[in-house]
Design a protein around this motif. Structure first.
Motif: not given
Length: 182
Positions: A73-77, A138-142, A155-166
């Motif tokens: 994890s980078k952070d909670y999100y 607003d999250m993106r889950f894979e 494997i589950i990825i979760n990341v805020p949608r507005d941060e996905y590209n970065s």
């Protein structure tokens, strides 16, 4: 007022030098620093699973009666979680059927595809959602799953949608370096 040519030239050179200093120290020009921590990685190994991950991220392992779970994890999100569950001989088709019956409240399916992780075909479903667990962000889950060595790897990825590209490059670093010993 009379300004001599020599002192005017020095004034111009001093002014240009000062402007260059301001530009470099303000961060307007990015340059590659091989000692920068943002470019460094660490390696993690546990139970025949290893991968590289950004050095400024954290790795935790929990183990319960269903098997180990590794969270990077980078952070909670922003997280990637690998759950290893014995499948007791269940075929890949059986695992996929069981997975397709799983419901994620608050998640809306966007797409499905396959990708290769550690020379295995992984089945991926991409969701978007905003649930209470992430404070309605607003999250993106894979959600990716594959079978290897009589285990199911989820494997589950979760990341805020507005941060996905970065964050995509960091997630790919982990997935592309994932190695599960046979």
């Amino acid at each position: 007022m009379v300004i001599s040519v020599g002192s005017g030239r020095n004034y111009i050179l001093l002014t240009i030098g000062f402007l260059i200093l301001v530009v470099f120290t303000s961060g307007c020009i990015n340059y590659y620093n091989p000692l920068s921590s943002s470019n460094s990685t660490k390696n993690f190994t546990f139970n025949d699973v290893s991968f590289d991950y950004p050095a400024n991220w954290q790795v935790t392992v929990s183990n319960d009666n269903t098997g180990p779970s590794i969270v990077v994890s980078k952070d909670y999100y922003t997280q990637l979680q690998i759950t290893i569950t014995p499948n007791y001989g269940m075929s890949e088709e059986g695992v996929l059927k069981e997975r397709n019956n799983t419901v994620y409240p608050g998640w809306e399916k966007i797409s499905e595809d396959t990708l290769v992780i550690d020379n295995q075909t992984a089945h991926r479903t991409i969701f978007k959602g905003s649930d209470i667990m992430f404070f309605f962000k607003d999250m993106r889950f894979e959600d990716m799953v594959f079978v290897k060595n009589n285990n199911t790897y989820n494997i589950i990825i979760n990341v805020p949608r507005d941060e996905y590209n970065s964050e995509k490059q960091n997630m790919e670093l982990i997935l592309n370096s994932l190695d599960i010993k046979d």
